[in-house]
Design a protein around this motif. Sequence first.
Motif, PDB file in Angstrom:
ATOM      1  N   GLY A 482      -5.314  10.196   3.354  1.00 57.76           N
ATOM      2  CA  GLY A 482      -3.933  10.562   2.895  1.00 57.76           C
ATOM      3  C   GLY A 482      -2.897  10.248   4.005  1.00 57.76           C
ATOM      4  N   ARG A 483      -3.342  10.873   5.152  1.00 56.81           N
ATOM      5  CA  ARG A 483      -2.503  10.711   6.310  1.00 56.81           C
ATOM      6  C   ARG A 483      -2.183   9.173   6.670  1.00 56.81           C
ATOM      7  NH1 ARG A 483      -4.636  13.374  11.278  1.00 56.81           N
ATOM      8  NH2 ARG A 483      -2.591  12.365  12.054  1.00 56.81           N
ATOM      9  N   LEU A 484      -3.278   8.404   6.767  1.00 58.19           N
ATOM     10  CA  LEU A 484      -3.356   7.006   6.853  1.00 58.19           C
ATOM     11  C   LEU A 484      -2.413   6.300   5.832  1.00 58.19           C
ATOM     12  CD1 LEU A 484      -4.411   4.624   8.620  1.00 58.19           C
ATOM     13  CD2 LEU A 484      -6.227   4.382   6.937  1.00 58.19           C
ATOM     14  N   PHE A 485      -2.761   6.596   4.624  1.00 57.49           N
ATOM     15  CA  PHE A 485      -1.848   5.999   3.571  1.00 57.49           C
ATOM     16  C   PHE A 485      -0.091   6.161   3.695  1.00 57.49           C
ATOM     17  CE2 PHE A 485       0.042   5.390  -0.760  1.00 57.49           C
ATOM     18  CZ  PHE A 485      -0.662   4.230  -1.086  1.00 57.49           C
ATOM     19  N   ALA A 486       0.159   7.562   4.202  1.00 57.37           N
ATOM     20  CA  ALA A 486       1.425   7.868   4.651  1.00 57.37           C
ATOM     21  C   ALA A 486       2.153   7.115   5.759  1.00 57.37           C
ATOM     22  CB  ALA A 486       1.677   9.172   4.944  1.00 57.37           C
ATOM     23  N   VAL A 487       1.283   6.913   6.784  1.00 54.56           N
ATOM     24  CA  VAL A 487       1.472   5.981   7.897  1.00 54.56           C
ATOM     25  C   VAL A 487       1.788   4.588   7.545  1.00 54.56           C
ATOM     26  CG1 VAL A 487       0.941   5.188  10.345  1.00 54.56           C
ATOM     27  CG2 VAL A 487       0.540   7.573   9.811  1.00 54.56           C
TER      28      VAL A 487
END
Length: 608
Positions: A482-487
């Motif tokens: 989820g963090r990676l998708f936001a970045v």
Amino acid sequence: MILQALNTYYQRLLARGEEGLSPFGYSPEKISYEILLAPDGRVVEVNDIRDTSGKKPLPRSMNVPQPEKRTVGIKSNFLWDKTSYVLGASATSKRADKEHEAFKTLHQESLKDTQDSGLKALLNFMSAWKPERFSDAPFKSEMLDANIVFRLDGERTHLHERPAAQTVRARLLGSDDAAAPALAHCLVTGERLPVARLHPAIKGVNGAQSSGASIVSFNLESFTSYGKSQGENAPVSEQAAFAYTTVLNHLLRRGEHNRQRIQIGDASVVFWAEADDADQAQEAELTFESLLNAPPDDSQEAARVRDVLQQIAKGRPLSELNPKLQDGTRMFVLGLAPNASRISIRFWETDTLGGFAQRLAQHAADFRLEPVPWKTAPAARRIVLATVPNREGAIPKMDDAFNNLVGEFMRSVLNGRPYPRSLLANTLMRIRSDGNLSGLRAAICKGILAREKRLGINIHIHKEEVPVSLDKQSENPGYRLGRLFAVLEAVQRSALGGQVNATIRDRYYGAASATPASVFPVLLRNTQNHMGRLRKDKPGLAVNLEKDIREIVDGLSEQFPRSLRIEDQGRFAIGYYHQSQSRFTKNGAEAEQDTADTNTNDTEGAPA
């Protein structure tokens, strides 16, 4: 248990002299007009007694003899009714003549021996009245089908309020049926009393019939047993049936001054406190209402609710916050929902005020998320609204909420048990369908998973605490993805600016959160194109974003997981929210300065 608690509350309010509460045999009904009679039965005047304080006149609530239950039959009310019964005139009824005849018959038979001047005036009026006279003054066409009462000219009380009328009414209550009511031990009071064949109607439940519905009724042969009919199958005395329905109608009354009713989805929620002191009970009810239905704005009341919840979470007793509050005050909460011609019990919870306050404080703690996406911890109504579709340009409607979800969620809030898994499934489904990953929806995911972790449910799944704020040390694959998708979305937005018609969240969120292996390799390849543009235009920002990607990917396994279970999809949403909001935790001036400094420093060491 429910009927017993309501009966006890009715007796307490009646002894206290509660305004608007009807004694046995009477009920508050909507009355629009009164007819003033001379002793000889002549009509002196017709007065409009509707409430004109609002934009348009509304019927006035008045305690009158309890209305008859009408389905298809013709039954007249005592000393009041609508114009088709009282005057034989109607804009809708095709049997006004028969209804008027029933009204005349009832009163001529029940009042034939009266010596009261007001009741005699009514008898004289009915003997001389002809429905054709309705077209003459002082009668008006706007009266048609409105409810009407009578008053003797020169007196202030209405006919149904006169002692002689009340005596007749009591006699009629004892002889309503052709046969005397059966005697049995009342399931509510335990006393041997006449059993109510039909229970009075309950009005005010959203979605139920406007004429009222029942909690207890037996209207089909399949519902009966041992040759018993109607209310004999579950014997409740006439007094107890009247008491619980009357006080329930009182709790369900509509108006801005009623602080004992909340509408959540299809559930009409009512609550009351049991205390010897009236002020203490009222203060407990007001406090409970504010905690359960906190205002969404940043008003003084919202700030007070936040403070109370924080103090309760720290273990402070309510009496220290307000001398009028006692932790041991008994509270009752009842959720009612429409079900055809009946009313279903959506939930029923009883506990002390202190017990409910602690659970509501724990509910707020479970939903706590940083950065905080609201000014006040969301009330149950707002949480339910977050699970309904977001139509373009339209406000979400409670009518779209899943009815069963409302009851399950409220039970969880009030008794401290796990939130329903259907709440998590519906929230994730809405995020995928409309692409709106709001802070409230992320908080729902966090609250459900955090409560399960705290209660020790599915320990093999919840191996890691659910983070409140951005946790770069978390090893959960769903949270990291989820963090990676936001970045990756931030890279796209930074590279294309206002030229983005649809971000990767709009196109790929559902697949990325459910089947990462099929989406993330493609997204990472596309990101390299955006990074190439950023290295030219914003080299400092490009370096920072590359650092974020590297840090997140280093904590993942060598291969992206083929699928994520529903719990990890919830963590995916939380990770996305934390990472996407991490760049907006400072005010605008500080953010601009930080960006300028970062660009300057990083440019010097950036590759050409």
